[in-house]
Scaffold this motif. Structure first.
Motif, PDB file in Angstrom:
ATOM      1  N   ILE A   1      44.603  33.436  39.054  1.00  0.00           N
ATOM      2  CA  ILE A   1      43.323  34.092  39.395  1.00  0.00           C
ATOM      3  C   ILE A   1      42.431  34.137  38.142  1.00  0.00           C
ATOM      4  O   ILE A   1      41.236  33.837  38.212  1.00  0.00           O
ATOM      5  CB  ILE A   1      43.557  35.542  39.909  1.00  0.00           C
ATOM      6  CG1 ILE A   1      44.484  35.563  41.122  1.00  0.00           C
ATOM      7  CG2 ILE A   1      42.222  36.258  40.163  1.00  0.00           C
ATOM      8  CD1 ILE A   1      43.883  35.366  42.463  1.00  0.00           C
ATOM      9  N   ILE A   2      43.024  34.481  37.018  1.00  0.00           N
ATOM     10  CA  ILE A   2      42.241  34.543  35.770  1.00  0.00           C
ATOM     11  C   ILE A   2      41.648  33.164  35.470  1.00  0.00           C
ATOM     12  O   ILE A   2      40.469  33.020  35.150  1.00  0.00           O
ATOM     13  CB  ILE A   2      43.110  35.036  34.592  1.00  0.00           C
ATOM     14  CG1 ILE A   2      43.512  36.499  34.826  1.00  0.00           C
ATOM     15  CG2 ILE A   2      42.373  34.886  33.260  1.00  0.00           C
ATOM     16  CD1 ILE A   2      44.482  37.074  33.801  1.00  0.00           C
ATOM     17  N   GLU A   3      42.465  32.146  35.629  1.00  0.00           N
ATOM     18  CA  GLU A   3      42.038  30.773  35.372  1.00  0.00           C
ATOM     19  C   GLU A   3      40.855  30.390  36.276  1.00  0.00           C
ATOM     20  O   GLU A   3      39.860  29.820  35.832  1.00  0.00           O
ATOM     21  CB  GLU A   3      43.253  29.852  35.640  1.00  0.00           C
ATOM     22  CG  GLU A   3      43.039  28.372  35.497  1.00  0.00           C
ATOM     23  CD  GLU A   3      42.851  27.956  34.044  1.00  0.00           C
ATOM     24  OE1 GLU A   3      43.353  28.669  33.167  1.00  0.00           O
ATOM     25  OE2 GLU A   3      42.174  26.922  33.838  1.00  0.00           O
ATOM     26  N   ALA A   4      40.947  30.764  37.554  1.00  0.00           N
ATOM     27  CA  ALA A   4      39.915  30.362  38.517  1.00  0.00           C
ATOM     28  C   ALA A   4      38.660  31.230  38.424  1.00  0.00           C
ATOM     29  O   ALA A   4      37.539  30.742  38.532  1.00  0.00           O
ATOM     30  CB  ALA A   4      40.486  30.434  39.937  1.00  0.00           C
ATOM     31  N   ARG A   5      38.848  32.527  38.226  1.00  0.00           N
ATOM     32  CA  ARG A   5      37.745  33.479  38.346  1.00  0.00           C
ATOM     33  C   ARG A   5      37.153  33.860  36.995  1.00  0.00           C
ATOM     34  O   ARG A   5      36.067  34.416  36.913  1.00  0.00           O
ATOM     35  CB  ARG A   5      38.296  34.737  39.038  1.00  0.00           C
ATOM     36  CG  ARG A   5      37.305  35.535  39.833  1.00  0.00           C
ATOM     37  CD  ARG A   5      38.011  36.663  40.577  1.00  0.00           C
ATOM     38  NE  ARG A   5      38.253  37.848  39.762  1.00  0.00           N
ATOM     39  CZ  ARG A   5      37.385  38.852  39.595  1.00  0.00           C
ATOM     40  NH1 ARG A   5      36.203  38.787  40.170  1.00  0.00           N
ATOM     41  NH2 ARG A   5      37.683  39.902  38.857  1.00  0.00           N
ATOM     42  N   GLY A   6      37.951  33.604  35.955  1.00  0.00           N
ATOM     43  CA  GLY A   6      37.506  34.022  34.625  1.00  0.00           C
ATOM     44  C   GLY A   6      37.671  35.521  34.431  1.00  0.00           C
ATOM     45  O   GLY A   6      37.194  36.083  33.454  1.00  0.00           O
ATOM     46  N   ALA A   7      38.356  36.159  35.326  1.00  0.00           N
ATOM     47  CA  ALA A   7      38.624  37.600  35.229  1.00  0.00           C
ATOM     48  C   ALA A   7      39.862  37.888  36.064  1.00  0.00           C
ATOM     49  O   ALA A   7      40.186  37.127  36.981  1.00  0.00           O
ATOM     50  CB  ALA A   7      37.443  38.403  35.767  1.00  0.00           C
ATOM     51  N   SER A   8      40.548  38.967  35.746  1.00  0.00           N
ATOM     52  CA  SER A   8      41.809  39.226  36.445  1.00  0.00           C
ATOM     53  C   SER A   8      41.556  39.805  37.837  1.00  0.00           C
ATOM     54  O   SER A   8      40.454  40.285  38.138  1.00  0.00           O
ATOM     55  CB  SER A   8      42.690  40.154  35.612  1.00  0.00           C
ATOM     56  OG  SER A   8      42.024  41.350  35.343  1.00  0.00           O
ATOM     57  N   SER A   9      42.604  39.747  38.653  1.00  0.00           N
ATOM     58  CA  SER A   9      42.529  40.228  40.044  1.00  0.00           C
ATOM     59  C   SER A   9      41.970  41.646  40.070  1.00  0.00           C
ATOM     60  O   SER A   9      42.480  42.509  39.359  1.00  0.00           O
ATOM     61  CB  SER A   9      43.920  40.295  40.669  1.00  0.00           C
ATOM     62  OG  SER A   9      44.775  39.335  40.140  1.00  0.00           O
ATOM     63  N   ALA A  10      40.990  41.879  40.900  1.00  0.00           N
ATOM     64  CA  ALA A  10      40.438  43.230  40.956  1.00  0.00           C
ATOM     65  C   ALA A  10      40.390  43.737  42.398  1.00  0.00           C
ATOM     66  O   ALA A  10      41.048  44.725  42.730  1.00  0.00           O
ATOM     67  CB  ALA A  10      39.054  43.259  40.324  1.00  0.00           C
ATOM     68  N   ALA A  11      39.666  43.043  43.266  1.00  0.00           N
ATOM     69  CA  ALA A  11      39.561  43.517  44.653  1.00  0.00           C
ATOM     70  C   ALA A  11      40.925  43.474  45.339  1.00  0.00           C
ATOM     71  O   ALA A  11      41.269  44.383  46.112  1.00  0.00           O
ATOM     72  CB  ALA A  11      38.556  42.675  45.421  1.00  0.00           C
ATOM     73  N   SER A  12      41.714  42.438  45.053  1.00  0.00           N
ATOM     74  CA  SER A  12      43.028  42.357  45.703  1.00  0.00           C
ATOM     75  C   SER A  12      43.969  43.426  45.154  1.00  0.00           C
ATOM     76  O   SER A  12      44.799  43.975  45.883  1.00  0.00           O
ATOM     77  CB  SER A  12      43.637  40.961  45.523  1.00  0.00           C
ATOM     78  OG  SER A  12      43.700  40.605  44.151  1.00  0.00           O
ATOM     79  N   ALA A  13      43.811  43.744  43.860  1.00  0.00           N
ATOM     80  CA  ALA A  13      44.635  44.813  43.277  1.00  0.00           C
ATOM     81  C   ALA A  13      44.238  46.154  43.886  1.00  0.00           C
ATOM     82  O   ALA A  13      45.100  46.976  44.231  1.00  0.00           O
ATOM     83  CB  ALA A  13      44.452  44.846  41.766  1.00  0.00           C
ATOM     84  N   ALA A  14      42.942  46.370  44.061  1.00  0.00           N
ATOM     85  CA  ALA A  14      42.478  47.617  44.672  1.00  0.00           C
ATOM     86  C   ALA A  14      42.999  47.732  46.099  1.00  0.00           C
ATOM     87  O   ALA A  14      43.457  48.791  46.539  1.00  0.00           O
ATOM     88  CB  ALA A  14      40.951  47.661  44.665  1.00  0.00           C
ATOM     89  N   SER A  15      42.968  46.627  46.818  1.00  0.00           N
ATOM     90  CA  SER A  15      43.426  46.620  48.207  1.00  0.00           C
ATOM     91  C   SER A  15      44.912  46.952  48.277  1.00  0.00           C
ATOM     92  O   SER A  15      45.367  47.712  49.149  1.00  0.00           O
ATOM     93  CB  SER A  15      43.151  45.235  48.805  1.00  0.00           C
ATOM     94  OG  SER A  15      43.204  45.284  50.190  1.00  0.00           O
ATOM     95  N   ALA A  16      45.677  46.398  47.337  1.00  0.00           N
ATOM     96  CA  ALA A  16      47.119  46.667  47.299  1.00  0.00           C
ATOM     97  C   ALA A  16      47.385  48.141  46.974  1.00  0.00           C
ATOM     98  O   ALA A  16      48.300  48.750  47.529  1.00  0.00           O
ATOM     99  CB  ALA A  16      47.779  45.761  46.254  1.00  0.00           C
ATOM    100  N   ALA A  17      46.571  48.713  46.093  1.00  0.00           N
ATOM    101  CA  ALA A  17      46.756  50.132  45.740  1.00  0.00           C
ATOM    102  C   ALA A  17      46.494  51.010  46.968  1.00  0.00           C
ATOM    103  O   ALA A  17      47.219  51.977  47.222  1.00  0.00           O
ATOM    104  CB  ALA A  17      45.815  50.513  44.595  1.00  0.00           C
ATOM    105  N   ILE A  18      45.486  50.647  47.745  1.00  0.00           N
ATOM    106  CA  ILE A  18      45.187  51.384  48.983  1.00  0.00           C
ATOM    107  C   ILE A  18      46.376  51.268  49.946  1.00  0.00           C
ATOM    108  O   ILE A  18      46.838  52.260  50.518  1.00  0.00           O
ATOM    109  CB  ILE A  18      43.919  50.796  49.654  1.00  0.00           C
ATOM    110  CG1 ILE A  18      42.704  50.965  48.742  1.00  0.00           C
ATOM    111  CG2 ILE A  18      43.713  51.360  51.058  1.00  0.00           C
ATOM    112  CD1 ILE A  18      41.877  52.183  48.936  1.00  0.00           C
ATOM    113  N   ASP A  19      46.900  50.048  50.115  1.00  0.00           N
ATOM    114  CA  ASP A  19      48.042  49.830  51.021  1.00  0.00           C
ATOM    115  C   ASP A  19      49.240  50.663  50.583  1.00  0.00           C
ATOM    116  O   ASP A  19      49.917  51.292  51.400  1.00  0.00           O
ATOM    117  CB  ASP A  19      48.467  48.345  51.013  1.00  0.00           C
ATOM    118  CG  ASP A  19      47.483  47.445  51.740  1.00  0.00           C
ATOM    119  OD1 ASP A  19      46.597  47.963  52.457  1.00  0.00           O
ATOM    120  OD2 ASP A  19      47.594  46.210  51.582  1.00  0.00           O
TER     121      ASP A  19
END
Ligand code: NAX
Length: 324
Positions: A229-247
Motif C-alpha cells: 500500500i505504501i508503495e502504491a499510495r505513497g502513504a500507509s494504509s489509513a481508511a482500511s485501518a480505520a475500517s478494521a478498528a471499527i470492525d
C-alpha cells in the motif's frame, strides 16, 4: 435515548483518525442509537491540526456527538473513557532500528497505560492500533495493574480483512461466503494468515486453491500488504485501518454471532502459546467479551509459522522488558 459514552482516540490529527473518528461519530462502531462524547489526544505540535479536525467534526453536525474535547494531556483524554483507541504513535524515522522504535513507542504506551489505569472507566475497552501494536498493547496493559489484562487488545483485524478479501478474489466469491478465517501472532511480516480452517460456501478453502498459491502468494501477500500500500499510495494504509478498528470494536462490544474473527489478545496458554505476550488468536465475541476458539487441529505447517511469530513477539517483549 441512551446516556452518552466516552470514546478516547489518540493520534487524533493523524491520517487513520481522519477516517476513524468520523465513522465513530456516525454510529458505525457503537450503534446508531448510542450518543458519544469524543475525547481526542494529540501531542503539542499537532494541537493546531487537531483543532482543525474538531472544527470539521463540528461542521458535520453529527446527531450522536454530544461533546468533543481535544487535549494533549492523556489524563484528560482518558478521563472516564469507556472505549480507548490508541492510534497515535511515533513513526519509524530514518536510520531508526526496530529496537529504537520499540523503545520510543514503549515510552508513549507506558504513560498511556498508567493514565488509563488511573482515569478511565473501570470497564474500559482498549484497542491498540499504533505500531508495534501487539507489544504496545502489552506495555499499556502491564502499566495498568488495576484493570484486567483482557481489557487490552491489539489490532489484527486489518490482516484478517485482507485475508478475507484475497481469498474471495481468488475463489471468485464474496467475503460473506467465507467462514473460519484466522490470522495468528504478530501484526508484522511474521503473522500467519491460516487457511486450514477456512471454508468458502461451506467447502474447505484448501480444496479450492492449490498449496503453491497458499504458501507463495496468499501468505506473503497478506504479510506484506502494508508495504504494498505504501508503495502504491505513497502513504500507509489509513481508511482500511480505520475500517478494521471499527470492525474490531463493534464485534467486541456487540458480538460476532458465532463468526470467527482475529484479535491480538493476552496469550493464556491456548495452543501452547506461552502467556506474557499479546498474540492474535481466532476468537468469537459475546456479551462484550472475546473467547479463543479452542480445539482446532494444528498441523506441522501451521505450528512452525505460529512458533515463528510467537518468537518475534517474545523478542519484542525482551526489548521493552524495562517498561513492563
Ligand atoms: P500518522 O503519523 O498520520 O498519525 C499519528 C498521529 O499520532 C500524529 O498526528 C501524531 O502527532 C500522533 N501522536 C504521536 N505520538 C502521540 C502521543 N504520544 N499521544 C497522542 N498522539 C500522538 O499515522 P497513521 O497513519 O494515523 O498511523 C497511526 C499508527 O497506526 C502508526 O503507528 C501505524 O504504523 C499504525 N498502523 C497500524 C495498523 C494495524 O493494523 N495495527 C495498520 C495501519 C497503520 O500502519
Amino acid at each position: 435515548m441512551k446516556d452518552p459514552v466516552r470514546v478516547a482516540v489518540t493520534g487524533g490529527a493523524g491520517q487513520i483518525s481522519y477516517s476513524l473518528i468520523f465513522r465513530i461519530a456516525t454510529g458505525e462502531m457503537l450503534g446508531h442509537d448510542q450518543p458519544i462524547i469524543l475525547q481526542l489526544l494529540e501531542i503539542p505540535p499537532a494541537m493546531d491540526a487537531l483543532k482543525g479536525v474538531i472544527m470539521e467534526l463540528n461542521d458535520c453536525a453529527f446527531p450522536l456527538v454530544t461533546e468533543i474535547h481535544g487535549t494533549d494531556n492523556p489524563e484528560e483524554a482518558f478521563y472516564d473513557a469507556n472505549y480507548a483507541l490508541l492510534v497515535g504513535s511515533k513513526p519509524r524515522g530514518k536510520g531508526m532500528e526496530r529496537s529504537d522504535l520499540l523503545k520510543a513507542n514503549g515510552d508513549i504506551f507506558s504513560v498511556q497505560g498508567k493514565a488509563l489505569n488511573d482515569y478511565a472507566a473501570r470497564d474500559v475497552k482498549v484497542l491498540v492500533v499504533g505500531n508495534p501494536a501487539n507489544t504496545n498493547a502489552l506495555i499499556a496493559a502491564e502499566n495498568a495493574p488495576d484493570l484486567n489484562r483482557n481489557q487490552f487488545t491489539a489490532m489484527m483485524r486489518l490482516d484478517h480483512n485482507r485475508s478475507l478479501s484475497q481469498l474471495a478474489q481468488k475463489t471468485g466469491t464474496l467475503v460473506t461466503d467465507i467462514d473460519g478465517m484466522m490470522v495468528w501472532g504478530n501484526h508484522s511480516s511474521t503473522q500467519f494468515p491460516d487457511l486450514s480452517h477456512a471454508t468458502v460456501k461451506g467447502q474447505a478453502a484448501l480444496d479450492l486453491v492449490d498449496q503453491d498459491w497458499y504458501e507463495n502468494d496468499f501468505i506473503p501477500t497478506v504479510q506484506k500488504r502494508g508495504a504494498a500500500i505504501i508503495e502504491a499510495r505513497g502513504a500507509s494504509s489509513a481508511a482500511s485501518a480505520a475500517s478494521a478498528a471499527i470492525d474490531h470494536m463493534r464485534n467486541w462490544v456487540s458480538g460476532t454471532n458465532g463468526q470467527i474473527v482475529s484479535m491480538g489478545i493476552p496469550a493464556d496458554g491456548s495452543y501452547g502459546i506461552e502467556p506474557g505476550i499479546m498474540y492474535s488468536f481466532p476468537v468469537t465475541c459475546d456479551n462484550g467479551e472475546f473467547k479463543i476458539v479452542q480445539d482446532l487441529e494444528i498441523n506441522d505447517f501451521a505450528r512452525e509459522r505460529m512458533q515463528a511469530t510467537e518468537d518475534e513477539l517474545r523478542s519484542e517483549r525482551e526489548a521493552v522488558a524495562h517498561l513492563l
